[in-house]
Design an enzyme around this catalytic site. Structure first.
Site, PDB file in Angstrom:
ATOM      1  N   MET A  69       1.118  -0.572  -0.384  1.00 53.02           N
ATOM      2  CA  MET A  69       0.071  -0.083   0.085  1.00 53.02           C
ATOM      3  C   MET A  69       0.631   1.391  -0.104  1.00 53.02           C
ATOM      4  SD  MET A  69      -1.306   0.362   3.943  1.00 53.02           S
ATOM      5  CE  MET A  69      -2.573  -0.850   3.863  1.00 53.02           C
ATOM      6  N   ASN A  70       0.316   2.236  -0.566  1.00 55.36           N
ATOM      7  CA  ASN A  70       1.236   3.378  -0.166  1.00 55.36           C
ATOM      8  C   ASN A  70      -0.340   5.192  -0.133  1.00 55.36           C
ATOM      9  OD1 ASN A  70       1.151   3.100  -3.153  1.00 55.36           O
ATOM     10  ND2 ASN A  70       1.165   5.362  -3.250  1.00 55.36           N
ATOM     11  N   ASP A  71      -0.438   5.723  -0.353  1.00 61.60           N
ATOM     12  CA  ASP A  71      -1.545   7.206   0.260  1.00 61.60           C
ATOM     13  C   ASP A  71      -2.682   6.487   0.666  1.00 61.60           C
ATOM     14  OD1 ASP A  71       0.934   7.641  -2.139  1.00 61.60           O
ATOM     15  OD2 ASP A  71      -0.776   8.912  -2.504  1.00 61.60           O
ATOM     16  N   GLN A  80      -3.499   4.002  -2.033  1.00 59.99           N
ATOM     17  CA  GLN A  80      -3.455   3.240  -2.747  1.00 59.99           C
ATOM     18  C   GLN A  80      -2.835   2.143  -2.515  1.00 59.99           C
ATOM     19  OE1 GLN A  80      -2.467   5.839  -5.338  1.00 59.99           O
ATOM     20  NE2 GLN A  80      -3.873   5.625  -5.298  1.00 59.99           N
ATOM     21  N   TRP A 109       4.861  -0.906  -5.857  1.00 60.78           N
ATOM     22  CA  TRP A 109       4.520   0.247  -6.542  1.00 60.78           C
ATOM     23  C   TRP A 109       4.021  -0.258  -7.893  1.00 60.78           C
ATOM     24  CZ3 TRP A 109       4.315   3.455 -10.232  1.00 60.78           C
ATOM     25  CH2 TRP A 109       3.145   4.674 -10.588  1.00 60.78           C
ATOM     26  N   ARG A 126      -1.559  16.897 -10.280  1.00 58.81           N
ATOM     27  CA  ARG A 126      -2.396  15.699  -9.584  1.00 58.81           C
ATOM     28  C   ARG A 126      -3.241  15.545  -7.993  1.00 58.81           C
ATOM     29  NH1 ARG A 126       2.265  13.622 -10.673  1.00 58.81           N
ATOM     30  NH2 ARG A 126       3.813  13.263  -9.224  1.00 58.81           N
ATOM     31  N   ASP A 127      -3.854  14.468  -7.205  1.00 59.42           N
ATOM     32  CA  ASP A 127      -4.082  14.783  -6.194  1.00 59.42           C
ATOM     33  C   ASP A 127      -5.345  15.518  -5.608  1.00 59.42           C
ATOM     34  OD1 ASP A 127      -2.517  12.706  -6.603  1.00 59.42           O
ATOM     35  OD2 ASP A 127      -0.693  13.736  -5.516  1.00 59.42           O
ATOM     36  N   GLU A 132       2.626  17.141  -4.437  1.00 58.64           N
ATOM     37  CA  GLU A 132       1.490  16.313  -4.100  1.00 58.64           C
ATOM     38  C   GLU A 132       0.749  16.084  -3.020  1.00 58.64           C
ATOM     39  OE1 GLU A 132       4.092  12.611  -6.597  1.00 58.64           O
ATOM     40  OE2 GLU A 132       4.623  12.597  -3.999  1.00 58.64           O
TER      41      GLU A 132
HETATM   42  N1  DQQ Z   1       1.332   7.773  -4.845  1.00 59.48           N
HETATM   43  C1  DQQ Z   1      -0.296   8.725  -5.647  1.00 59.48           C
HETATM   44  C2  DQQ Z   1       0.232  10.103  -6.933  1.00 59.48           C
HETATM   45  C3  DQQ Z   1       0.339  10.385  -5.650  1.00 59.48           C
HETATM   46  C4  DQQ Z   1       1.708   9.869  -4.956  1.00 59.48           C
HETATM   47  C5  DQQ Z   1       0.326   7.440  -6.947  1.00 59.48           C
HETATM   48  C6  DQQ Z   1       2.142  10.347  -3.975  1.00 59.48           C
HETATM   49  O1  DQQ Z   1      -1.555  10.100  -6.902  1.00 59.48           O
HETATM   50  O2  DQQ Z   1       1.210  11.912  -6.093  1.00 59.48           O
HETATM   51  O3  DQQ Z   1       0.645   6.030  -6.390  1.00 59.48           O
HETATM   52  O4  DQQ Z   1       2.614   9.617  -2.740  1.00 59.48           O
END
Ligand code: DQQ
Length: 445
Positions: free
Chosen positions: A1-3, A19, A27, A124-125, A180
């Site tokens: 996992m990430n964000d 994520q 990733w 993004r985001d 980000e």
């Molecule tokens: N992780 C996402 C993006 C973001 C980044 C992609 C930040 O949307 O900018 O996995 O960790």
């Protein structure tokens, strides 16, 4: 996992989306995973919520975004990844009460491309909030001239968006090309802009200031954490009035070690945010942490003298520890995850005479697949005679708060199974310890 993504309290449950790569411990091909909780500390896995889809604008990934309840229907506003210069903003609507099933908007993309001057590869985001009878959003971006920006948009319906210019933009540094995961939220009579510094995961930074509905004027600023571990936080105000932050906590080991472990990435313990008297953003673990307290370790409060052997408090890899230290100029040295021979140890420390604190994972592991770092930071106000320390250790995950507000987050991977001791010692002056309490920490699953 990430964000962490899409934090929302809905139908008596806290929802965390995140994520997620279902195909491996690295990733790639990002989906939105989903977990729910009644109390923010015990969690249950849910089915994957969003999947990349050919021709839908998220062909290569469903990147970060948020969820807002629009007309009683939770709606995800997120970033599609469709190519190196293609990050359309998309929506998806939940079609059940448990936020398990989602339908992508037939109007997608709701924002097809960034405004003039923005580098299309760094846009993004979205982070959305309600202002009066409109929705407002910030989107993280970098201008072609090197300016990092949180771009402000407005909409009546989450579908048709007007670009209102940068909420705030600045040439952050030569090494930072974009922000980000911007978050923008009120705290008391101020507003906070929180950004993650890209590229190369350069830390999480905040600005506190005022907002007139169009432009943000910062007054105070600083790092939330400046390391390559704690990143991409998401913040939500919950119905009980608390403003809570989760964040991706990265690994401190090689890709090969992550593959071998079969997993990568965790969320930090939920942190309640506040501003201190000078407008600085501070955090503490949410009070629900008390629900995870298991057996309490019976402890004497030691007086630590320089040159004396360390005092061993207890043996554990999954615990919560609180204490207050007092001294005129001494240093407290706390080893956690320490092996009996001391070859593996993670050090948490403070120098009262300088008002400096640290989390040092450079000696945490004998494995060559691990990167340790020593994080040091100066507390506001410098020198002090008393300092509170709150430590959460959950195996590889180390979270520490100093002075009830300033956090350091790290990862440690000792090889020795017996690297579990917690030891205290003092240097350069006598340190007395009070308000000492420690508990085993129960599982969150
Ligand atoms: N992780 C996402 C993006 C973001 C980044 C992609 C930040 O949307 O900018 O996995 O960790």
């Amino acid at each position: 996992m990430n964000d962490p993504n899409g934090l929302i309290y809905w139908n008596d449950r806290y929802h965390l989306f995140y994520q997620y790569n279902p195909y491996g411990a690295n990733w790639g091909f990002i989906h939105w995973g989903h977990a729910i909780s009644k109390d923010l500390v015990h969690w249950q896995d849910q089915p994957i919520a969003l999947r990349p889809q050919d021709g839908a604008g998220d062909d290569l990934g469903c990147f970060s975004g948020c969820i807002v309840a629009a007309g009683g229907q939770p709606t995800a506003v997120y970033t599609g990844f469709a190519g190196m210069n293609a990050f359309p903003i998309l929506i998806a609507r939940s079609v059940d009460a448990d936020l398990v099933r989602w339908e992508k908007g037939e109007q997608n993309p709701v924002i097809a491309a960034p405004p003039e001057g923005v580098d299309p590869s760094i846009f993004r985001d979205p982070y959305v909030w309600r202002r009066g009878n409109r929705w407002q959003a910030v989107i993280g971006a970098g201008f072609k001239d090197g300016t990092s920006a949180a771009l402000l948009y407005e909409s009546a319906d989450l579908i048709s968006w007007d670009y209102l210019g940068p909420l705030f933009a600045t040439q952050f540094s030569e090494d930072v090309s974009m922000w980000e995961c911007p978050n923008f939220f009120p705290m008391g009579d101020k507003y906070v802009l929180l950004v993650s510094l890209h590229p190369d995961i350069q830390g999480v930074y905040y600005y506190t200031g005022t907002y007139d509905g169009r432009r943000f004027t910062p007054e105070t600023e600083g790092y939330v954490e400046q390391n390559q571990i704690f990143y991409a936080p998401q913040v939500r105000a919950y119905p009980d009035g608390r403003t809570v932050m989760l964040a991706w906590v990265r690994e401190g080991r090689t890709d090969e070690a992550q593959d071998a472990a079969g997993w990568s990435g965790v969320q930090c313990f939920p942190r309640e945010l506040a501003l201190d008297g000078a407008g600085r953003l501070i955090s503490k673990p949410i009070v629900e942490i008390a629900q995870l307290r298991g057996k309490r370790h019976p402890l004497q409060e030691p007086l630590l003298r320089p040159g004396e052997p360390p005092v061993e408090l207890f043996i554990s890899r999954q615990f919560e520890l609180k204490l207050t230290v007092t001294g005129v100029r001494g240093k407290l040295v706390m080893d956690v995850l320490a092996s009996p021979d001391g070859r593996e140890r993670t050090q948490i420390g403070c120098d009262l005479g300088k008002g400096e604190v640290w989390l040092d994972t450079t000696r945490s592991s004998r494995s060559e697949d691990v990167f340790g770092v020593c994080q040091r930071t100066q507390l506001p106000g410098g020198k002090r005679e008393t300092l509170s320390i709150h430590v959460l250790v959950d195996h590889s995950m180390i979270e520490v708060w100093f002075d009830a507000g300033y956090s350091l987050t790290g990862r440690a991977y000792p090889v020795a199974a017996e690297a579990r001791a917690v030891r205290l010692s003092a240097a350069d002056g006598q340190i007395s310890v009070r308000d000492l309490s420690a508990w085993e920490m129960d599982a969150i699953w």
